[in-house]
Design a protein around this motif. Sequence first.
Motif, PDB file in Angstrom:
ATOM      1  N   VAL A  74       0.829  -1.205   0.000  1.00 28.66           N
ATOM      2  CA  VAL A  74       0.000   0.000   0.000  1.00 28.66           C
ATOM      3  C   VAL A  74       0.866   1.259   0.000  1.00 28.66           C
ATOM      4  N   VAL A  75       2.095   1.146  -0.463  1.00 27.45           N
ATOM      5  CA  VAL A  75       3.018   2.277  -0.444  1.00 27.45           C
ATOM      6  C   VAL A  75       2.441   3.474  -1.190  1.00 27.45           C
ATOM      7  N   TYR A  76       1.821   3.224  -2.333  1.00 26.30           N
ATOM      8  CA  TYR A  76       1.309   4.331  -3.141  1.00 26.30           C
ATOM      9  C   TYR A  76      -0.195   4.487  -3.025  1.00 26.30           C
ATOM     10  N   ALA A  77      -0.815   3.707  -2.167  1.00 25.99           N
ATOM     11  CA  ALA A  77      -2.272   3.767  -2.023  1.00 25.99           C
ATOM     12  C   ALA A  77      -2.665   4.896  -1.077  1.00 25.99           C
ATOM     13  N   ALA A  78      -3.826   5.452  -1.327  1.00 27.54           N
ATOM     14  CA  ALA A  78      -4.314   6.544  -0.483  1.00 27.54           C
ATOM     15  C   ALA A  78      -4.658   6.061   0.919  1.00 27.54           C
ATOM     16  N   ASN A  79      -4.929   4.753   1.074  1.00 29.18           N
ATOM     17  CA  ASN A  79      -5.351   4.236   2.376  1.00 29.18           C
ATOM     18  C   ASN A  79      -4.211   3.579   3.151  1.00 29.18           C
ATOM     19  N   SER A  80      -2.978   4.003   2.940  1.00 32.06           N
ATOM     20  CA  SER A  80      -1.862   3.385   3.654  1.00 32.06           C
ATOM     21  C   SER A  80      -1.852   3.725   5.139  1.00 32.06           C
ATOM     22  N   HIS A  81      -2.671   4.692   5.568  1.00 34.74           N
ATOM     23  CA  HIS A  81      -2.671   5.126   6.966  1.00 34.74           C
ATOM     24  C   HIS A  81      -3.471   4.192   7.877  1.00 34.74           C
ATOM     25  N   THR A  82      -4.220   3.244   7.309  1.00 36.24           N
ATOM     26  CA  THR A  82      -5.032   2.334   8.121  1.00 36.24           C
ATOM     27  C   THR A  82      -5.173   0.974   7.440  1.00 36.24           C
ATOM     28  N   PRO A  83      -5.278  -0.097   8.224  1.00 33.16           N
ATOM     29  CA  PRO A  83      -5.490  -1.416   7.620  1.00 33.16           C
ATOM     30  C   PRO A  83      -6.956  -1.715   7.324  1.00 33.16           C
ATOM     31  N   LEU A  84      -7.847  -0.797   7.684  1.00 31.00           N
ATOM     32  CA  LEU A  84      -9.267  -1.045   7.486  1.00 31.00           C
ATOM     33  C   LEU A  84      -9.601  -1.080   5.998  1.00 31.00           C
ATOM     34  N   GLY A  85     -10.360  -2.087   5.596  1.00 28.07           N
ATOM     35  CA  GLY A  85     -10.820  -2.200   4.219  1.00 28.07           C
ATOM     36  C   GLY A  85      -9.822  -2.824   3.262  1.00 28.07           C
ATOM     37  N   LEU A  86      -8.661  -3.253   3.731  1.00 28.02           N
ATOM     38  CA  LEU A  86      -7.660  -3.854   2.847  1.00 28.02           C
ATOM     39  C   LEU A  86      -7.858  -5.369   2.745  1.00 28.02           C
ATOM     40  N   ARG A  87      -7.364  -5.958   1.668  1.00 30.68           N
ATOM     41  CA  ARG A  87      -7.401  -7.417   1.515  1.00 30.68           C
ATOM     42  C   ARG A  87      -6.153  -8.009   2.156  1.00 30.68           C
ATOM     43  N   TRP A  88      -6.321  -9.171   2.788  1.00 27.96           N
ATOM     44  CA  TRP A  88      -5.234  -9.837   3.502  1.00 27.96           C
ATOM     45  C   TRP A  88      -4.895 -11.155   2.819  1.00 27.96           C
ATOM     46  N   PHE A  89      -3.612 -11.564   2.954  1.00 28.88           N
ATOM     47  CA  PHE A  89      -3.119 -12.772   2.295  1.00 28.88           C
ATOM     48  C   PHE A  89      -2.128 -13.483   3.215  1.00 28.88           C
ATOM     49  N   ARG A  90      -1.904 -14.754   2.916  1.00 33.37           N
ATOM     50  CA  ARG A  90      -0.797 -15.464   3.555  1.00 33.37           C
ATOM     51  C   ARG A  90       0.489 -14.821   3.054  1.00 33.37           C
ATOM     52  N   MET A  91       1.554 -14.950   3.831  1.00 39.82           N
ATOM     53  CA  MET A  91       2.825 -14.363   3.435  1.00 39.82           C
ATOM     54  C   MET A  91       3.495 -15.230   2.370  1.00 39.82           C
ATOM     55  N   ARG A  92       4.122 -14.582   1.403  1.00 36.95           N
ATOM     56  CA  ARG A  92       4.867 -15.282   0.356  1.00 36.95           C
ATOM     57  C   ARG A  92       6.029 -16.038   0.990  1.00 36.95           C
ATOM     58  N   GLU A  93       6.291 -17.230   0.481  1.00 37.97           N
ATOM     59  CA  GLU A  93       7.427 -18.011   0.992  1.00 37.97           C
ATOM     60  C   GLU A  93       8.716 -17.224   0.790  1.00 37.97           C
ATOM     61  N   GLN A  94       9.564 -17.220   1.791  1.00 35.97           N
ATOM     62  CA  GLN A  94      10.789 -16.438   1.751  1.00 35.97           C
ATOM     63  C   GLN A  94      11.966 -17.248   1.225  1.00 35.97           C
ATOM     64  N   ASP A  95      12.908 -16.569   0.618  1.00 34.13           N
ATOM     65  CA  ASP A  95      14.135 -17.191   0.126  1.00 34.13           C
ATOM     66  C   ASP A  95      15.215 -17.010   1.189  1.00 34.13           C
ATOM     67  N   PRO A  96      15.630 -18.092   1.848  1.00 35.15           N
ATOM     68  CA  PRO A  96      16.599 -17.962   2.947  1.00 35.15           C
ATOM     69  C   PRO A  96      17.967 -17.473   2.491  1.00 35.15           C
ATOM     70  N   ARG A  97      18.234 -17.472   1.190  1.00 36.95           N
ATOM     71  CA  ARG A  97      19.546 -17.015   0.695  1.00 36.95           C
ATOM     72  C   ARG A  97      19.652 -15.492   0.647  1.00 36.95           C
ATOM     73  N   LEU A  98      18.497 -14.803   0.721  1.00 35.99           N
ATOM     74  CA  LEU A  98      18.510 -13.352   0.650  1.00 35.99           C
ATOM     75  C   LEU A  98      18.829 -12.737   2.010  1.00 35.99           C
ATOM     76  N   PRO A  99      19.564 -11.618   2.030  1.00 34.53           N
ATOM     77  CA  PRO A  99      19.892 -10.993   3.321  1.00 34.53           C
ATOM     78  C   PRO A  99      18.671 -10.402   4.020  1.00 34.53           C
ATOM     79  N   TYR A 100      17.673  -9.962   3.234  1.00 34.16           N
ATOM     80  CA  TYR A 100      16.450  -9.433   3.809  1.00 34.16           C
ATOM     81  C   TYR A 100      15.260 -10.093   3.141  1.00 34.16           C
ATOM     82  N   ASN A 101      14.240 -10.382   3.926  1.00 32.82           N
ATOM     83  CA  ASN A 101      13.012 -10.976   3.413  1.00 32.82           C
ATOM     84  C   ASN A 101      11.837 -10.165   3.928  1.00 32.82           C
TER      85      ASN A 101
END
Length: 196
Positions: free
Chosen positions: A80-107
């Motif tokens: 929601v970086v560019y979305a107008a509603n980034s100030h609140t989680p109300l009304g947003l769609r939720w998902f399971r987290m994407r599987e992470q790649d353990p080889r990356l320094p940040y996930n």
Amino acid sequence: AFTYHAVTHPIYVRSSSTPQSFDIIFFTGQSWVLLDGMQSKTAGKSLSIQEYMDNDPEFLSILNSTIYFGTNVSIVTSSVVYAANSHTPLGLRWFRMREQDPRLPYNYPTADESRPVQVTAECATCNNSTNPCSYGGICTANQTCDCINGGSGALCHQLPLGDAICNPFFNTEFYDYDGGDCCGGSCEGPQCGLGG
């Protein structure tokens, strides 16, 4: 002092039935995440969430590991970086987290949009203008609802129909006469017809 971008937005909290355990929703800088069952490890003290956030030395490190590594994330919204509603989680769609790649320094926690989760986030703090109590409930000075007509839930939004107690407010055709609770012929149970 180092400022975490995540705490520039409100942190939403739901108390768990387990003492000193909290479900927390906060903004990571690109999406909202739910941390399920965060435990305060401040030994021997029964802390409110505010005291936990202010006094537990591990709190900010838990937020940091969530932001950069996706640790403890139960579910996440899409970005929601560019979305107008980034100030609140109300009304947003939720998902399971994407599987992470353990080889990356940040996930960073990102949404797997092929795995949606049905979540309804509601603000439990009442306000007569923007978030009123339902069904005639009264918003008190401490911004909680007094459900005077038999409704329940944080905003009195849950109907008391069919609970074997007659609630006069709901004793109308629209509410099927309190789900039958006010009608001697259709009410069942030991509380039948009480209160009306």
